[in-house]
Design a protein around this motif. Structure first.
Motif, PDB file in Angstrom:
ATOM      1  N   UNK A 120       0.722  -1.065   0.008  1.00  9.84           N
ATOM      2  CA  UNK A 120      -0.030   0.080   0.026  1.00  9.84           C
ATOM      3  C   UNK A 120       0.839   1.284   0.094  1.00  9.84           C
ATOM      4  N   UNK A 121       1.949   1.259   0.537  1.00 10.65           N
ATOM      5  CA  UNK A 121       2.956   2.524   0.787  1.00 10.65           C
ATOM      6  C   UNK A 121       3.441   2.609  -0.573  1.00 10.65           C
ATOM      7  N   UNK A 122       3.816   1.598  -1.449  1.00 11.43           N
ATOM      8  CA  UNK A 122       4.180   1.638  -2.681  1.00 11.43           C
ATOM      9  C   UNK A 122       3.114   2.227  -3.714  1.00 11.43           C
ATOM     10  N   UNK A 123       2.071   1.787  -3.493  1.00 15.56           N
ATOM     11  CA  UNK A 123       0.795   2.038  -4.403  1.00 15.56           C
ATOM     12  C   UNK A 123       0.496   3.681  -3.999  1.00 15.56           C
ATOM     13  N   UNK A 124       0.403   4.060  -2.749  1.00 14.48           N
ATOM     14  CA  UNK A 124      -0.041   5.399  -2.491  1.00 14.48           C
ATOM     15  C   UNK A 124       1.158   6.221  -3.113  1.00 14.48           C
ATOM     16  N   UNK A 125       2.509   5.846  -2.825  1.00 11.62           N
ATOM     17  CA  UNK A 125       3.564   6.950  -3.487  1.00 11.62           C
ATOM     18  C   UNK A 125       3.518   7.113  -4.813  1.00 11.62           C
ATOM     19  N   UNK A 126       3.151   5.725  -5.736  1.00 10.60           N
ATOM     20  CA  UNK A 126       3.127   5.922  -7.090  1.00 10.60           C
ATOM     21  C   UNK A 126       1.844   6.673  -7.526  1.00 10.60           C
ATOM     22  N   UNK A 127       0.796   6.696  -6.909  1.00 10.45           N
ATOM     23  CA  UNK A 127      -0.549   7.338  -7.179  1.00 10.45           C
ATOM     24  C   UNK A 127      -0.240   8.847  -6.933  1.00 10.45           C
ATOM     25  N   UNK A 158      -9.207   0.166  -2.696  1.00  6.74           N
ATOM     26  CA  UNK A 158     -10.255   0.107  -3.756  1.00  6.74           C
ATOM     27  C   UNK A 158     -10.187   1.740  -4.201  1.00  6.74           C
ATOM     28  N   UNK A 159      -9.880   2.635  -3.375  1.00  7.37           N
ATOM     29  CA  UNK A 159      -9.800   4.289  -3.901  1.00  7.37           C
ATOM     30  C   UNK A 159      -8.756   4.477  -4.625  1.00  7.37           C
ATOM     31  N   UNK A 160      -7.515   4.005  -4.462  1.00  6.63           N
ATOM     32  CA  UNK A 160      -6.152   3.775  -5.116  1.00  6.63           C
ATOM     33  C   UNK A 160      -6.406   3.463  -6.425  1.00  6.63           C
ATOM     34  N   UNK A 161      -7.311   2.332  -6.564  1.00  4.97           N
ATOM     35  CA  UNK A 161      -7.298   1.554  -7.929  1.00  4.97           C
ATOM     36  C   UNK A 161      -8.355   2.502  -8.645  1.00  4.97           C
ATOM     37  N   UNK A 162      -9.336   3.027  -8.314  1.00  3.15           N
ATOM     38  CA  UNK A 162     -10.259   4.051  -8.747  1.00  3.15           C
ATOM     39  C   UNK A 162      -9.738   5.262  -9.479  1.00  3.15           C
ATOM     40  N   UNK A 163      -8.837   5.927  -8.311  1.00  3.30           N
ATOM     41  CA  UNK A 163      -8.108   7.121  -8.667  1.00  3.30           C
ATOM     42  C   UNK A 163      -7.080   6.740  -9.828  1.00  3.30           C
ATOM     43  N   UNK A 164      -6.133   5.733  -9.764  1.00  2.00           N
ATOM     44  CA  UNK A 164      -5.232   5.542 -10.951  1.00  2.00           C
ATOM     45  C   UNK A 164      -6.214   5.371 -12.086  1.00  2.00           C
ATOM     46  N   UNK A 165      -7.214   4.725 -12.189  1.00  2.00           N
ATOM     47  CA  UNK A 165      -7.809   4.277 -13.380  1.00  2.00           C
ATOM     48  C   UNK A 165      -8.736   5.671 -13.745  1.00  2.00           C
ATOM     49  N   UNK A 166      -9.085   6.655 -13.050  1.00  2.00           N
ATOM     50  CA  UNK A 166      -9.672   7.976 -13.545  1.00  2.00           C
ATOM     51  C   UNK A 166      -8.697   8.624 -14.084  1.00  2.00           C
TER      52      UNK A 166
END
Length: 562
Positions: free
Chosen positions: A313-320, A388-396
């Motif tokens: 999650x740390x990695x995903x948040x940093x990426x986003x 779920x929010x990270x995934x939706x944010x990335x997609x949008x």
């Protein structure tokens, strides 16, 4: 002589009738006599003799004595009296006192039937008493074996029934006493009462058989299963506390204590053989234990999830967050040259702010996990929503990036379209010029001017520093539609002009007709002075068709074929 003969015949008829009646009565009397003789059945006497030797007592003796007395009375009184009457009937019948004999037979016949019914009922009663004795013996042996087997089984597996052993032994003792009662009643000869007690024994043994499986089941749960489970729950809970788990959904220690008290209460119910109540209480205990297991298991699994996904999650948040910053900068740069008509920049700024906020909350959660005492299931639930929010944010954001990334290409396409439109309009105008018509229709000039102005207006918008490509795209579509319409109108004008000339030439065949002359004059004015080529053609076509039906259709068909 005739009177004498008639009297002879009458006397002969009376005598013949008397002989027939005499023979009939003789047969009836003989039959009744035989029926009475058959009642003295030696088998009944044997049954009475057997019962007499059994030393009956109680209800059996009372019933036997009553039936035997009735049996003796029937033969000593009723049968004897009936035989006497039948003997009188025989004597009267032999003396041809036929009426007297008939009256006696009439009196005796129903009495013999009644005696037969009574004797049959008494015989059945004697047989039932004998059957009671035999059946009681068979039932006693079968029930005694069943009882002995159950007693041995309970004693040999006493641990399985230890909670209710005393109550079960009391039941066994009570059944044993009933066997003694049957034995005594049998010795006393009271077989009817013995049968009733045997029925009570059968019910008691059936009840015992029904109780044993439930006693075994509840005892196993109370002595083995539940205590082991509670120990496991307590040990696991203590271990989890040492590993900084926090469980708030239920007070494990208090619940375990309550469950142990419930187990003791259920044991007491089993010892009293209140098995339905005990089974119901055990069911409640089991549900609570299962709930404790579910909660502990849920927290264990939640910790595993937290441990496995924290770094991810740390990695995903940093990426986003990084992508959001880059996209904002890109949009700010694009916004200088293009109008972002769907609020993309504000939307991405909002998404970036939301992710920053979620990142802060995530940092707080990570610190709590590090400090210990966290409810892992709550963290897991929260992090699932975060993922779920990270995934939706990335997609949008990816979609927005793809949409705005095409703006540069869109501008190039728009400029190319403008150049193409200019060429097409120029070709259309030159095509009209090459035809050397007397003039151009107003409708053509208006549409042509409109298209030229539209192209110039849109080209000017494309030359601005900041352009709205969405608006320009709509305008390009409208321009294309107008050019298509201009091209179609041009074709119709040129075709109409050609057909006017061909039709005028053909109309020379009828140059002497006034209607043709008039049509040519009007068409000529429309063609050369007003430039209304379609209207000129309509007037000529109507006139020539009127003179020669089908002629214009041929001219038109030949023209389009060429």
């Amino acid at each position: 002589m005739y009177c004498f003969f008639s009297l002879f015949l009458f006397n002969w008829s009376v005598l013949l009738g008397a002989i027939i009646i005499n023979k009939y009565l003789k047969n009836v009397i003989s039959s009744l006599h035989d029926d009475l003789a058959k009642l003295d059945d030696p088998l009944i006497a044997e049954d009475i003799d057997r019962l007499d030797k059994m030393d009956l007592a109680g209800a059996s003796l009372e019933r036997f004595s009553k039936d035997r007395k009735n049996y003796n009375r029937i033969f000593s009184e009723d049968v004897t009296k009936s035989l006497e009457l039948l003997n009188n009937a025989i004597a009267a019948n032999e003396s041809y006192k036929l009426y007297t004999a008939y009256e006696i037979v009439k009196q005796v016949k129903p009495k013999v039937q009644e005696i037969g019914t009574q004797v049959l009922a008494l015989q059945k009663g004697f047989m039932e008493l004998l059957k009671f004795t035999r059946d009681n013996k068979l039932q006693l042996d079968a029930l005694k074996k069943q009882y002995d087997d159950k007693r041995k089984y309970i004693l040999s597996t006493s641990y399985d029934y230890s909670l209710a052993l005393e109550a079960l032994e009391d039941e066994l003792h009570a059944i044993g006493c009933q066997f003694e009662s049957v034995k005594n009643l049998t010795i006393q000869g009271d077989h009817v009462e013995a049968k009733r007690v045997l029925q009570k024994i059968r019910s008691a043994i059936t009840k015992l058989e029904d109780e044993l499986p439930l006693v075994k089941k509840t005892s196993s749960e109370l002595l083995d299963i539940f205590p082991e489970q509670l120990t496991e729950i307590s040990t696991t809970y203590k271990s989890m506390l040492k590993n900084k788990f926090s469980i708030v959904e239920i007070d494990i220690c208090s619940t375990v204590k309550q469950l142990r008290n419930s187990i003791e209460e259920s044991k007491k119910l089993v010892s009293q053989l209140k098995l339905k109540d005990a089974d119901s209480k055990n069911h409640s205990i089991k549900e609570t234990i299962d709930k404790c297991y579910d909660i502990l298991t849920k927290e264990y699994k939640a910790k595993a999830f937290v441990d496995q996904h924290q770094a991810k999650i740390v990695k995903a948040l940093t990426h986003t967050i990084t992508n959001s910053v880059k996209l904002i900068k890109n949009l700010e740069h694009i916004d200088k040259s293009y109008e972002l008509t769907h609020g993309e920049l504000d939307e991405v700024r909002g998404l970036s702010s939301r992710i920053q906020h979620l990142n802060s909350e995530f940092d707080v959660d990570c610190q709590k996990v590090s400090d210990g005492g966290v409810v892992y299931s709550s963290i897991e639930q929260k992090w699932h929503k975060l993922i779920d929010e990270i995934i939706k944010t990335d997609e949008r954001e990816n979609k927005i990036f793809k949409d705005v990334d095409g703006l540069y290409d869109g501008e190039k396409i728009a400029n190319a379209s403008i150049e193409k439109f200019k060429q097409n309009v120029s070709l259309i105008y030159r095509k009209m010029e090459r035809r050397n018509l007397p003039g151009k229709p107003d409708s053509f000039l208006q549409l042509y001017t409109l298209v030229v102005n539209e192209i110039a207006k849109t080209a000017d918008k494309l030359d601005q520093v900041r352009i709205n490509l969405e608006e320009i795209s709509h305008e390009l579509i409208q321009i294309q539609n107008d050019i298509d319409r201009l091209e179609q109108d041009t074709k119709e004008i040129l075709d109409s002009a050609d057909l006017v000339e061909l039709t005028m030439q053909y109309s020379n065949k009828y140059a002497n007709r006034n209607d043709i002359i008039h049509a040519n004059k009007v068409a000529y004015d429309l063609y050369n002075n007003k430039y209304e080529y379609k209207e000129a053609l309509d007037i000529l076509a109507a006139a020539i068709e009127k003179v020669e039906p089908g002629s214009y259709k041929r001219i038109e068909s030949d023209y389009y074929k060429k």
